[in-house]
Motif scaffolding. Structure first.
Motif, PDB file in Angstrom:
ATOM      1  N   ALA A  57       0.750  -1.129   0.058  1.00 21.36           N
ATOM      2  CA  ALA A  57       0.067   0.067   0.030  1.00 21.36           C
ATOM      3  C   ALA A  57       0.793   1.424  -0.192  1.00 21.36           C
ATOM      4  CB  ALA A  57      -0.877  -0.023   1.348  1.00 21.36           C
ATOM      5  N   VAL A  58       1.982   0.989   0.587  1.00 22.57           N
ATOM      6  CA  VAL A  58       2.886   2.264   0.706  1.00 22.57           C
ATOM      7  C   VAL A  58       3.297   2.616  -0.674  1.00 22.57           C
ATOM      8  CG1 VAL A  58       5.285   3.229   1.350  1.00 22.57           C
ATOM      9  CG2 VAL A  58       3.768   1.958   2.896  1.00 22.57           C
ATOM     10  N   VAL A  59       3.846   1.578  -1.426  1.00 21.06           N
ATOM     11  CA  VAL A  59       4.354   1.813  -2.731  1.00 21.06           C
ATOM     12  C   VAL A  59       3.229   2.407  -3.780  1.00 21.06           C
ATOM     13  CG1 VAL A  59       5.351   0.484  -4.964  1.00 21.06           C
ATOM     14  CG2 VAL A  59       6.096   0.057  -2.532  1.00 21.06           C
ATOM     15  N   GLU A  60       2.289   1.757  -3.695  1.00 22.91           N
ATOM     16  CA  GLU A  60       0.988   2.319  -4.441  1.00 22.91           C
ATOM     17  C   GLU A  60       0.661   3.890  -4.258  1.00 22.91           C
ATOM     18  OE1 GLU A  60      -1.840  -0.593  -3.405  1.00 22.91           O
ATOM     19  OE2 GLU A  60      -1.096  -2.022  -4.981  1.00 22.91           O
ATOM     20  N   GLU A  61       0.701   4.266  -2.932  1.00 25.74           N
ATOM     21  CA  GLU A  61       0.356   5.460  -2.617  1.00 25.74           C
ATOM     22  C   GLU A  61       1.588   6.343  -3.101  1.00 25.74           C
ATOM     23  OE1 GLU A  61      -1.676   8.627  -0.749  1.00 25.74           O
ATOM     24  OE2 GLU A  61      -2.251   6.605  -1.486  1.00 25.74           O
ATOM     25  N   VAL A  62       2.645   6.130  -2.996  1.00 24.56           N
ATOM     26  CA  VAL A  62       3.906   6.734  -3.554  1.00 24.56           C
ATOM     27  C   VAL A  62       3.648   7.328  -4.909  1.00 24.56           C
ATOM     28  CG1 VAL A  62       6.210   6.701  -3.987  1.00 24.56           C
ATOM     29  CG2 VAL A  62       5.528   6.298  -1.785  1.00 24.56           C
ATOM     30  N   ARG A  63       3.119   5.940  -5.819  1.00 24.73           N
ATOM     31  CA  ARG A  63       3.057   6.102  -7.251  1.00 24.73           C
ATOM     32  C   ARG A  63       1.680   7.107  -7.359  1.00 24.73           C
ATOM     33  NH1 ARG A  63       3.189   0.738  -9.052  1.00 24.73           N
ATOM     34  NH2 ARG A  63       5.342   0.939  -9.327  1.00 24.73           N
ATOM     35  N   GLU A  64       0.646   7.205  -6.528  1.00 24.00           N
ATOM     36  CA  GLU A  64      -0.186   7.954  -6.920  1.00 24.00           C
ATOM     37  C   GLU A  64       0.101   9.229  -6.448  1.00 24.00           C
ATOM     38  OE1 GLU A  64      -4.720   9.048  -4.868  1.00 24.00           O
ATOM     39  OE2 GLU A  64      -4.003   6.808  -4.921  1.00 24.00           O
ATOM     40  N   ALA A 105       7.239  -5.787  -3.472  1.00 24.84           N
ATOM     41  CA  ALA A 105       8.117  -5.375  -4.645  1.00 24.84           C
ATOM     42  C   ALA A 105       7.462  -5.918  -5.994  1.00 24.84           C
ATOM     43  CB  ALA A 105       9.650  -5.490  -4.569  1.00 24.84           C
ATOM     44  N   LYS A 106       7.320  -7.356  -6.001  1.00 23.41           N
ATOM     45  CA  LYS A 106       6.843  -7.847  -7.027  1.00 23.41           C
ATOM     46  C   LYS A 106       5.234  -7.353  -7.528  1.00 23.41           C
ATOM     47  CE  LYS A 106       6.334 -12.680  -9.064  1.00 23.41           C
ATOM     48  NZ  LYS A 106       6.611 -14.176  -8.861  1.00 23.41           N
ATOM     49  N   ALA A 107       4.643  -7.475  -6.454  1.00 20.35           N
ATOM     50  CA  ALA A 107       3.306  -7.053  -6.546  1.00 20.35           C
ATOM     51  C   ALA A 107       2.958  -5.608  -7.296  1.00 20.35           C
ATOM     52  CB  ALA A 107       2.336  -7.305  -5.252  1.00 20.35           C
ATOM     53  N   THR A 108       3.895  -4.776  -6.813  1.00 24.06           N
ATOM     54  CA  THR A 108       3.698  -3.600  -7.286  1.00 24.06           C
ATOM     55  C   THR A 108       4.607  -3.249  -8.483  1.00 24.06           C
ATOM     56  OG1 THR A 108       5.230  -2.786  -5.590  1.00 24.06           O
ATOM     57  CG2 THR A 108       2.914  -2.535  -4.997  1.00 24.06           C
ATOM     58  N   ASP A 109       5.494  -3.957  -8.711  1.00 22.25           N
ATOM     59  CA  ASP A 109       6.443  -3.949 -10.096  1.00 22.25           C
ATOM     60  C   ASP A 109       7.364  -2.649  -9.735  1.00 22.25           C
ATOM     61  OD1 ASP A 109       7.303  -4.685 -12.421  1.00 22.25           O
ATOM     62  OD2 ASP A 109       5.959  -3.395 -13.681  1.00 22.25           O
TER      63      ASP A 109
END
Length: 315
Positions: free
Chosen positions: A200-207, A256-260
């Motif tokens: 969720a952290v990675v996805e929010e950074v990307r957003e 890492a894999k799930a968020t590419d």
């Protein structure tokens, strides 16, 4: 909340606990720190156009690197000016040549977990620091993330509670036994949720920073597979501690894999540099105010991470 107090040396009976927040309580920063060697050689032939313009570093104490010289209080975050984000930024500025190098916004903070990406953190000096995500902007083009070990008190349990239990049963597995409830291991079970949180952290950074290159940094190996007396565990809990560390590493890899996103594999690179090794990248149970907090990275470890990050970035 705005008053700053000078920290005092922690009592000896508490110095063996790793809970990142508790371990930093009342510690004193000492001056006269020596300079850290360059993390990487200067890279030739790199176009300044490839150099990021705004680099945000998110993370906990394994990013902040408390007491690695030169260290600053940073409202209780105890962030080193020679931690791996600083070394990476310096190398990128060298690569930029006559062009401006990246602006480094390092908000890593000792004691942080994934919840402190979006919520304020109260540090050991009782200072409130802003959510780390506040540093992200649409213009940010590089983000490194090193987080997850403090979620559900994984590190604090392994190096704080487990050594305390070892005193009662030094030849057994008292920590493993204490963490089993209803036929389940509560610590191992929690690591599945850590994977979801980091994802969720990675996805929010990307957003928040859609143009950013995101690099996730995992943790180093603290002990070899055969165990290590420096963790002060009961004999039967050495294998358990290794199992927990491996499960945390797996959680980060899956995130890492799930968020590419790219994973900087510090776990693999640190093999042979565990606490018990001849060339450790992580300090043992005694804080060295001129080098590193107990159970936290030495300068050598930070230099290694910087080199790995730069390699991942193509520098």
């Amino acid at each position: 909340m705005t008053r700053t107090r000078a920290p005092r040396p922690a009592p000896a009976r508490r110095r063996r606990a790793l809970s990142t927040g508790a371990a930093l309580v009342a510690l004193t920063l000492l001056g006269a720190c020596s300079a850290v060697d360059d993390a990487v050689d200067e890279v030739d032939g790199v176009s300044s156009a490839d150099v990021p313009s705004r680099y945000v570093a998110l993370g906990d104490s394994f990013t902040a690197a408390p007491f690695v010289p030169d260290a600053v209080e940073a409202e209780g975050c105890y962030r080193s000016t020679s931690n791996y984000p600083s070394l990476v930024a310096a190398a990128l500025r060298d690569a930029a040549g006559n062009q401006p190098g990246p602006e480094l916004v390092d908000v890593s903070c000792s004691g942080a977990d994934t919840t402190h990406m979006t919520r304020p953190q109260t540090t050991v000096l009782q200072q409130r620091v802003a959510p780390q995500f506040d540093a992200l902007t649409p213009e940010t083009d590089l983000v490194t993330i090193g987080i997850g070990g403090n979620d559900f008190d994984v590190f604090g349990t392994l190096t704080g509670r487990c050594p305390q239990l070892a005193v009662r049963d030094p030849q057994g597995s008292p920590c493993r036994a204490a963490l089993r409830r209803g036929g389940r291991d509560t610590l191992l079970s929690a690591l599945g949720r850590t994977q979801q949180r980091v994802r969720a952290v990675v996805e929010e950074v990307r957003e928040r920073s859609p143009q950013a290159r995101i690099v996730l940094v995992n943790y180093p190996q603290l002990t070899p597979e055969k165990g290590c007396e420096s963790l002060l565990l009961a004999r039967g809990d050495n294998a358990y501690a290794r199992q927990v560390a491996e499960r945390l590493d797996r959680a980060l890899r899956q995130a890492a894999k799930a968020t590419d996103v790219e994973l900087v594999d510090l776990w693999k690179a640190s093999e042979g540099h565990e606490i018990c090794s001849d060339e450790p990248w992580v300090n043992g149970p005694e804080t060295d105010f001129s080098r590193a907090l107990q159970f936290h990275p030495f300068a050598e470890g930070q230099q290694a991470v910087a080199g790995l990050v730069l390699e991942a970035l193509g520098f």
